[in-house]
Design an enzyme around this catalytic site. Sequence first.
Site, PDB file in Angstrom:
ATOM      1  N   CYS A  48      -0.399   4.810  -0.362  1.00 18.48           N
ATOM      2  CA  CYS A  48       0.562   3.957  -1.055  1.00 18.48           C
ATOM      3  C   CYS A  48       1.977   4.463  -0.774  1.00 18.48           C
ATOM      4  O   CYS A  48       2.252   5.652  -0.929  1.00 18.48           O
ATOM      5  CB  CYS A  48       0.273   4.008  -2.552  1.00 18.48           C
ATOM      6  SG  CYS A  48       1.508   3.148  -3.539  1.00 18.48           S
ATOM      7  N   CYS A  51       3.483   5.910  -4.321  1.00 19.59           N
ATOM      8  CA  CYS A  51       3.010   7.098  -5.032  1.00 19.59           C
ATOM      9  C   CYS A  51       2.157   8.026  -4.180  1.00 19.59           C
ATOM     10  O   CYS A  51       1.768   9.099  -4.638  1.00 19.59           O
ATOM     11  CB  CYS A  51       2.224   6.683  -6.281  1.00 19.59           C
ATOM     12  SG  CYS A  51       0.598   5.993  -5.911  1.00 19.59           S
ATOM     13  N   CYS A  97      -2.080  -1.101  -5.896  1.00 19.36           N
ATOM     14  CA  CYS A  97      -2.417   0.312  -5.997  1.00 19.36           C
ATOM     15  C   CYS A  97      -2.854   0.580  -7.432  1.00 19.36           C
ATOM     16  O   CYS A  97      -2.149   0.233  -8.377  1.00 19.36           O
ATOM     17  CB  CYS A  97      -1.194   1.164  -5.655  1.00 19.36           C
ATOM     18  SG  CYS A  97      -1.421   2.913  -6.022  1.00 19.36           S
ATOM     19  N   CYS A 100      -0.134   3.104  -9.282  1.00 20.77           N
ATOM     20  CA  CYS A 100       1.248   2.787  -9.652  1.00 20.77           C
ATOM     21  C   CYS A 100       1.525   1.280  -9.682  1.00 20.77           C
ATOM     22  O   CYS A 100       2.663   0.867  -9.863  1.00 20.77           O
ATOM     23  CB  CYS A 100       2.228   3.480  -8.717  1.00 20.77           C
ATOM     24  SG  CYS A 100       2.311   2.712  -7.094  1.00 20.77           S
ATOM     25  N   CYS A 120      -5.851  -7.974   3.209  1.00 19.37           N
ATOM     26  CA  CYS A 120      -4.699  -8.339   4.033  1.00 19.37           C
ATOM     27  C   CYS A 120      -3.463  -7.692   3.420  1.00 19.37           C
ATOM     28  O   CYS A 120      -2.959  -8.148   2.404  1.00 19.37           O
ATOM     29  CB  CYS A 120      -4.592  -9.863   4.065  1.00 19.37           C
ATOM     30  SG  CYS A 120      -3.273 -10.451   5.121  1.00 19.37           S
TER      31      CYS A 120
HETATM   32 ZN   LIG Z   1       0.767   3.628  -5.620  1.00 23.76          ZN
END
Ligand SMILES: [Zn+2]
Length: 134
Positions: A48, A51, A97, A100, A120
Amino acid sequence: MDDKIKKTDQEWQKQLSPEQFQVARKAGTERAFTGKYWNTKDKGVYACVCCGQPLFSSDTKFDSGTGWPSFYQPLEEGAVATETDNSYGMVRTEARCAKCDAHLGHVFEDGPDPTGLRFCMNSASLDLKPTEKK
Ligand SMILES: [Zn+2]
């Protein structure tokens, strides 16, 4: 369980590029074939961008022809949260995610085996940590 990362828009803006902020925090979509990773074949783990949580392995990335990086499954169950997205008059499954709440992209059910899913994703929401070459 509530160890989610929460920051204000201002804090995210400090940390992210304008495009990353727009996509990951404002549920934007980068233009197809413009992202950093749509055609990347390097080995590694896609984390991510907000984070650093590991989200996808390059082993599950496939060429979807869409111009966005596409994966058939998350690195670990629970790393990617999904929820129904009714925006733009369409019913889609949004991928976020789990740590976060960064917007990653959407999940479609026309992916390859073994899952039949197509995650995607937007390159702007991802950060590839390459596998170290030995
Ligand atoms: Zn994240």
